[in-house]
Design an enzyme around this catalytic site. Structure first.
Site, PDB file in Angstrom:
ATOM      1  N   SER A  35      49.555  18.609   7.921  1.00 36.80           N
ATOM      2  CA  SER A  35      50.887  18.638   8.507  1.00 36.80           C
ATOM      3  C   SER A  35      51.932  18.170   7.495  1.00 36.80           C
ATOM      4  CB  SER A  35      50.878  17.797   9.789  1.00 36.80           C
ATOM      5  OG  SER A  35      52.076  17.910  10.494  1.00 36.80           O
ATOM      6  N   HIS A  52      50.846  23.449   9.865  1.00 37.47           N
ATOM      7  CA  HIS A  52      51.144  23.958  11.204  1.00 37.47           C
ATOM      8  C   HIS A  52      52.626  23.736  11.484  1.00 37.47           C
ATOM      9  CE1 HIS A  52      50.051  19.833  13.282  1.00 37.47           C
ATOM     10  NE2 HIS A  52      51.007  19.715  12.388  1.00 37.47           N
TER      11      HIS A  52
END
Length: 198
Positions: free
Chosen positions: A98, A123
């Site tokens: 992330s 993501h």
């Protein structure tokens, strides 16, 4: 409870003890080994600014093992990495997920690394909203704006199109070190002591 080891060093004046992070800082090594939040971000930023003031022409090495965390805290670190004069080499050990992946990609081109068993995950940002519909709408618009900005940053550092990044981050997108190399998040997969020669 977090235990922080102490290192004892011999000097011409006798012994001196450091916590391990302070000792690493002497060698221009910054270690990001926790979920990213504002407090951690401020500590990392302070270390980066200190190292720039100490020697603006010498590389800084940012080691990353993080599951990600706060987008705004990560963007503060990202902006600092881009702002300071020294090159920042980023090295993933364990995971850069992330926001951690964003920071890994943000290192100086040619100086972004991962160890062989590291994993990288990108993501889209996540968020939850409660309250009145008008407030929820404001937060959703901000989340969408942040998603677009993160996609633009990843595109800039990987060479992938914003459209490709947008498609890839619709769900968790996991990569091995080799796959992160192919994707453009890192420049090289390294093994024992290879970084010291660079």
């Amino acid at each position: 409870m977090s235990l922080i080891p102490v290192v004892v060093e011999q000097t011409n004046r006798g012994e001196r003890s450091y916590d391990i992070y302070s000792r690493l800082l002497k060698d221009r090594i910054v270690f990001l080994g926790h979920p990213i939040n504002d407090e951690l971000s401020n500590l990392i930023i302070a270390q980066l600014l200190f190292l720039e003031a100490e020697d603006p022409d010498k590389d800084i090495h940012l080691y990353i093992n993080s599951p990600g965390g706060s987008v705004t805290a990560a963007l503060a670190m990202y902006d600092t990495i881009q702002y300071i004069k020294p090159d920042v080499a980023t090295i993933c050990m364990g995971q850069a997920a992330s926001a951690g992946a964003l920071l890994l990609a943000s290192g100086t081109k040619g100086k972004r690394y991962a160890l062989p068993n590291a994993r990288v995950m990108i993501h889209q940002p996540a968020g939850g909203v409660q309250g009145k519909a008008t407030e929820a709408e404001i937060h959703i618009k901000e989340l969408l704006r942040l998603r677009e900005r993160l996609n633009e940053i990843l595109s800039k550092h990987t060479g992938k199109s914003v459209e490709q990044i947008s498609k890839d981050v619709e769900q968790d997108y996991f990569m091995t070190a080799e796959e992160a190399l192919e994707y453009g998040i890192i420049d090289e997969v390294i093994t024992k002591n290879e970084l010291k020669d660079k």
